[in-house]
Enzyme design. Structure first.
Site, short mmCIF file in Angstrom:
data_model
loop_
_atom_site.label_atom_id
_atom_site.label_comp_id
_atom_site.label_asym_id
_atom_site.label_seq_id
_atom_site.Cartn_x
_atom_site.Cartn_y
_atom_site.Cartn_z
N LEU A 219 0.85 -1.19 0.00
CA LEU A 219 0.00 0.00 0.00
C LEU A 219 0.88 1.24 0.00
O LEU A 219 1.98 1.22 0.57
CB LEU A 219 -0.91 0.03 1.24
CG LEU A 219 -1.96 -1.08 1.37
CD1 LEU A 219 -2.72 -0.92 2.68
CD2 LEU A 219 -2.93 -1.06 0.19
N ASP A 220 0.39 2.32 -0.60
CA ASP A 220 1.10 3.60 -0.54
C ASP A 220 1.27 4.03 0.92
O ASP A 220 0.50 3.62 1.80
CB ASP A 220 0.32 4.68 -1.28
CG ASP A 220 0.22 4.42 -2.77
OD1 ASP A 220 1.03 3.64 -3.29
OD2 ASP A 220 -0.68 5.01 -3.40
N ARG A 221 2.23 4.91 1.14
CA ARG A 221 2.54 5.38 2.49
C ARG A 221 1.29 5.88 3.22
O ARG A 221 1.06 5.53 4.38
CB ARG A 221 3.59 6.50 2.41
CG ARG A 221 3.89 7.19 3.75
CD ARG A 221 4.95 8.27 3.61
NE ARG A 221 5.09 9.03 4.83
CZ ARG A 221 5.82 8.66 5.88
NH1 ARG A 221 6.47 7.51 5.83
NH2 ARG A 221 5.90 9.41 6.95
N ARG B 262 -6.17 6.27 -7.14
CA ARG B 262 -5.96 7.72 -7.07
C ARG B 262 -5.97 8.34 -8.47
O ARG B 262 -6.60 9.38 -8.70
CB ARG B 262 -4.64 8.00 -6.36
CG ARG B 262 -4.59 7.44 -4.95
CD ARG B 262 -3.18 7.43 -4.37
NE ARG B 262 -2.66 8.78 -4.21
CZ ARG B 262 -1.41 9.03 -3.84
NH1 ARG B 262 -0.55 8.03 -3.63
NH2 ARG B 262 -1.00 10.30 -3.70
#
Length: 300
Positions: free
Chosen positions: A136-138, A236
């Site tokens: 997962l992204d930060r 996103r």
């Protein structure tokens, strides 16, 4: 716990196979087999060392020991919180908070999920690298699947290629998405002159996102999303392309007036256990910041 081992009792339909053929049928890669033979692993039948040309017989007990894994010297273990929701000898499912990288980066060399995993492995005596299957992204929160061993990671990679690992996300997208359900099929590529940002581009890779509206609020739409593909920043980018960037997603045009990070959370994860061959399903409620924003919006 230092060495990862697999064991099979040979059935009548498997009798007559060479061990080499049997292991191939059971998704042991050529690279893994080479490591087993030459880098400290073993192959035994009925507790006796054999080679891959051994012809299996019904009732034989075949054991394969993989070499001990050596974590990367550059990956430092850290004693930081790790929210484990499920664990067995083969895998972990954890809940990653927002603000934590999956792996270290130049900007954030420590504190990542990988650092936390290595620290946890050191505490329990497991020699393994950090095999994160679903990153997962930060600033994305939620469920993450982790393989404890290289071979298990290989099996999960095969499942990913076959789209057999299923993730569902909840997100708050700015504006009012119409219609209530839909599919976004737009290719995604790295944006020119950027190492981070992605964009919809004819030169990109195929990407497919399904969405379903589950609530409408004054400033945003509460949506559930399911991915057919797993491109970097896919949700996103797709929602921003549609004209409804995620709340808090400054990189793709969202405002941070309501929440300080992109409002994206992996709420559901399901897959077939690669060793035990049973379906596992996990769900995780929205984290505090998203839940607080939802409560405030409901109260307006």
């Amino acid at each position: 716990m230092a060495r990862f081992e697999l064991q099979w009792k040979i059935k009548a339909r498997q009798a007559g196979l060479l061990i080499r053929e049997f292991l191939k049928d059971n998704h042991i890669s050529k690279t893994a087999l080479t490591d087993i033979k030459f880098a400290g692993g073993f192959i035994q039948v009925n507790n006796q060392e054999v080679n891959v040309r051994y012809v299996l017989r019904e009732g034989d007990v075949l054991q394969v020991g993989f070499p001990e894994e050596v974590p990367s010297e550059g990956m430092k273990g850290e004693d930081l919180p790790l929210d484990i929701l499920y664990e067995d000898d083969y895998l972990l499912v954890v809940n990653k908070p927002a603000g934590v990288n999956s792996i270290p980066s130049r900007e954030h060399p420590s504190g990542s999920l990988a650092n936390r995993l290595i620290g946890y492995y050191q505490r329990i005596g497991l020699k393994s690298a950090a095999h994160i299957v679903t990153r997962l992204d930060r600033d994305t929160s939620g469920l993450v699947l982790i393989a404890k061993h290289r071979h298990v990671h290989h099996l999960f990679s095969e499942q990913q290629r076959s789209r057999k690992i299923h993730r569902v996300y909840e997100a708050f997208a700015e504006g009012s998405i119409c219609p209530d359900a839909g599919t976004i099929e737009q290719p995604i590529a790295r944006k020119k002159d950027s190492i981070i940002e992605r964009e919809v581009s004819e030169e990109g890779q195929y990407a497919c996102t399904h969405y379903q509206v589950i609530g409408r609020h004054k400033e945003f739409t509460h949506v559930k999303l399911k991915l057919e593909t797993g491109r970097t920043h896919q949700i996103r980018v797709h929602l921003a392309w549609l004209g409804f960037p995620l709340a808090g997603d400054g990189l793709y045009g969202g405002t941070r007036l309501f929440i300080r990070r992109q409002a994206l959370h992996c709420c559901s994860l399901s897959f077939e256990h690669p060793i035990l061959h049973k379906t596992l399903i996990f769900e995780q409620q929205l984290p505090e910041d998203m839940n607080c924003l939802l409560s405030q919006s409901n109260g307006q």
